[in-house]
Each structure stands twice: as C-alpha cells, then as structure tokens.
Design a protein around this motif. Structure first.
Motif, PDB file in Angstrom:
ATOM      1  N   GLY A 157      35.670  44.775  47.076  1.00  0.00           N
ATOM      2  CA  GLY A 157      35.425  43.352  46.872  1.00  0.00           C
ATOM      3  C   GLY A 157      36.711  42.557  46.907  1.00  0.00           C
ATOM      4  O   GLY A 157      37.805  43.116  47.093  1.00  0.00           O
ATOM      5  N   GLU A 158      36.578  41.255  46.755  1.00  0.00           N
ATOM      6  CA  GLU A 158      37.734  40.363  46.727  1.00  0.00           C
ATOM      7  C   GLU A 158      37.682  39.532  45.452  1.00  0.00           C
ATOM      8  O   GLU A 158      36.609  39.142  44.997  1.00  0.00           O
ATOM      9  N   LEU A 159      38.851  39.286  44.887  1.00  0.00           N
ATOM     10  CA  LEU A 159      38.950  38.505  43.660  1.00  0.00           C
ATOM     11  C   LEU A 159      39.948  37.378  43.841  1.00  0.00           C
ATOM     12  O   LEU A 159      40.967  37.533  44.530  1.00  0.00           O
ATOM     13  N   LYS A 160      39.635  36.232  43.252  1.00  0.00           N
ATOM     14  CA  LYS A 160      40.553  35.088  43.268  1.00  0.00           C
ATOM     15  C   LYS A 160      41.231  35.022  41.905  1.00  0.00           C
ATOM     16  O   LYS A 160      40.596  34.718  40.906  1.00  0.00           O
ATOM     17  N   LEU A 161      42.514  35.358  41.901  1.00  0.00           N
ATOM     18  CA  LEU A 161      43.263  35.411  40.657  1.00  0.00           C
ATOM     19  C   LEU A 161      44.331  34.321  40.611  1.00  0.00           C
ATOM     20  O   LEU A 161      44.612  33.644  41.599  1.00  0.00           O
ATOM     21  N   GLU A 162      44.925  34.217  39.447  1.00  0.00           N
ATOM     22  CA  GLU A 162      46.020  33.276  39.251  1.00  0.00           C
ATOM     23  C   GLU A 162      47.094  33.977  38.437  1.00  0.00           C
ATOM     24  O   GLU A 162      46.833  34.501  37.358  1.00  0.00           O
ATOM     25  N   ARG A 163      48.307  34.030  39.015  1.00  0.00           N
ATOM     26  CA  ARG A 163      49.408  34.663  38.294  1.00  0.00           C
ATOM     27  C   ARG A 163      49.674  33.924  36.985  1.00  0.00           C
ATOM     28  O   ARG A 163      49.244  32.784  36.797  1.00  0.00           O
ATOM     29  N   LEU A 164      50.409  34.581  36.094  1.00  0.00           N
ATOM     30  CA  LEU A 164      50.681  33.978  34.799  1.00  0.00           C
ATOM     31  C   LEU A 164      51.494  32.690  34.921  1.00  0.00           C
ATOM     32  O   LEU A 164      51.445  31.829  34.032  1.00  0.00           O
ATOM     33  N   ASP A 165      52.226  32.530  36.061  1.00  0.00           N
ATOM     34  CA  ASP A 165      52.979  31.290  36.263  1.00  0.00           C
ATOM     35  C   ASP A 165      52.147  30.210  36.931  1.00  0.00           C
ATOM     36  O   ASP A 165      52.651  29.128  37.265  1.00  0.00           O
ATOM     37  N   GLY A 166      50.842  30.502  37.155  1.00  0.00           N
ATOM     38  CA  GLY A 166      49.951  29.515  37.743  1.00  0.00           C
ATOM     39  C   GLY A 166      49.779  29.622  39.242  1.00  0.00           C
ATOM     40  O   GLY A 166      48.952  28.899  39.830  1.00  0.00           O
TER      41      GLY A 166
END
Length: 270
Positions: free
Chosen positions: A239-248
């Motif tokens: 699958g694919e996931l849309k993430l956000e690093r801790l710095d945004g």
C-alpha cells in the motif's frame, strides 16, 4: 544369690555388646577405630570389601597409607585438631585401594571417650561416594560443555545480528520490525524518511508514531485490520501512505508488510 543381679547385668552387657558388634561388622559404611596415635586397631568387613585390605594387613598401621595426595595437608591438620579437642570432622576424602584404584569417601571422624570423658580412641565412619562423584563430574562436564556451546552460539548470533544490522542500515529503503505494537528495530533509512534521529524508533509504540506522522488516510486501527485481512490470504500487504515528517515536510511512501514467523509457524511480528 547375692551375685545373681551382677551376673544378669554382665550377661545383658555382653548381649548388648554382641549386638553392637554385629551392627558394626555388618554396617554398609566402613568403620575404623584407631588409638590416640592414629594407629588402626579395628576395621569392619565393609572396609575390607571396599579397600581390599584385611584387618590383619592394616592393624597397627596409620591410615595415611590410604592417602592419594589429593587432600591437602591443611585439611588433615584441621581434622586432627577437631577430633583431638573432642569435636567431630566431616568431609570428603579421595583415597587409594590396595589394587591402586582411587575412590571417594564421605567421612565422619570423632573421638571415643570413656566414662570419665577422656578420649581413648578415634572412630571414622565412611561412605563410598565414588559413583555419586562420577555422576556429579559428568553433570558438571555436561553443564560446562553446554555453557561453552551457548557462549559460542551467543557469539555467533551477536556477529550475525551485527552483520544483519549493518546490512539493513546500509539499505536505501526504510525497514521496520514490529512485535505487537512495539517497534523492535528501525534502520537508518527509515529514521531519515521520518525525519527522526537514528535509533530513536526502537521501543516506540507504532500506533502512537503513526498518529504523529500520518498526514491523511485510515486510522491505525483500521489500517491494521485491513493489513491482517490481507496477510491472512497473502504473504504480503502492499500500500501507500501519506506521511508528514516531524519537521512538517510531507512524504509519500510505498509500504510492503509481511509477517515474520518462527520455524514452527508461530507469528512473531511483522
């Protein structure tokens, strides 16, 4: 008659003496009686069976002829000090038979006292523990061998683990191993993808981490159900996931998940 009570008493003492004599002679333990100089005056039948020496052969001799040299002189000094002062000595002795064979004995040595409390003789009661010592030695050797093998196997596993981690840290793809919801391992590339310091993922709860870095999409609980349903039918979930690093910084990742199983098929993690 006036002497009848004394005569009866003598007969009773003689009968009691014969009883004790038979008990000593037939004892399963070796019995030795020495004078105050340590010279042998009596040994029982079991002594002869064990050592091969008859009473006639040992009478008047000091028991030191049985020594193998294994017991240190200091221990014999402690023994003689204890019994000459009216006490007992207990210990183990490694002696030599008449035919040259060695044997182990568990020994009790004590003084024999007269009615006035004076020491007149010494007695030793000994039990042959050669077979028991052989078993103990075999068990000890087996335990030492097991310990050696475990140490070698542990060293091998440590080397394999270090090699595996070095290989995983050299990969460009992020790798995570999870047991239950606990992150057991995350490689360097995964930390870079998430914008986290290397090694900071270990011990994290994956559901909490997912909530912190997820930009949009399914909740962790719903994603886990979907993964499990797919893994029950197939070897992997993709699958694919849309993430956000801790710095945004946003980051999109492709994910492949597989179960890790033991040799018996038990699921260990993913």
């Amino acid at each position: 008659c006036r002497l009848c009570p004394q005569v009866r008493r003598i007969h009773e003492l003689e009968a009691e003496l014969r009883k004790f004599s038979r008990a000593v002679e037939q004892s399963p333990s070796t019995v030795m009686i020495t004078d105050l100089e340590g010279n042998i005056e009596y040994v029982n039948r079991k002594f002869t069976e064990l050592t091969g020496y008859t009473l006639d052969e040992v009478r008047g001799r000091n028991p030191r002829f049985l020594k193998s040299g294994h017991t240190p002189p200091e221990e014999y000094a402690r023994m003689w000090k204890a019994i000459s002062e009216g006490g007992e000595w207990r210990g183990e002795l490694y002696n030599v038979k008449k035919n040259g064979d060695h044997y182990w004995e568990s020994a009790l040595m004590a003084p024999i006292k007269d009615v006035d409390g004076r020491i007149t003789h010494y007695i030793s009661l000994k039990e042959d523990i050669t077979a028991r010592k052989a078993v103990e030695d075999a068990l000890r050797a087996h335990a030492d061998e097991l310990e050696r093998r475990v140490a070698m196997r542990t060293a091998d596993l440590d080397r394999e683990r270090a090699l595996m981690r070095a290989m995983l840290d050299a990969m460009g793809e992020g790798v995570m191993y999870v047991e239950g919801t606990t992150i057991v391992y995350g490689n360097r590339a995964l930390a870079e993808i998430l914008g986290m310091p290397p090694g900071s993922l270990m011990g994290e709860d994956i559901s909490e981490l997912y909530q912190r870095v997820m930009r949009s999409g399914l909740t962790y609980d719903r994603l886990r159900v979907e993964m499990d349903e797919m893994l029950d039918r197939n070897l992997t979930w993709n699958g694919e996931l849309k993430l956000e690093r801790l710095d945004g910084t946003p980051v999109d990742i492709a994910v492949v998940t597989a179960r890790v199983k033991s040799a018996s098929g038990e699921v260990l993690g993913r």
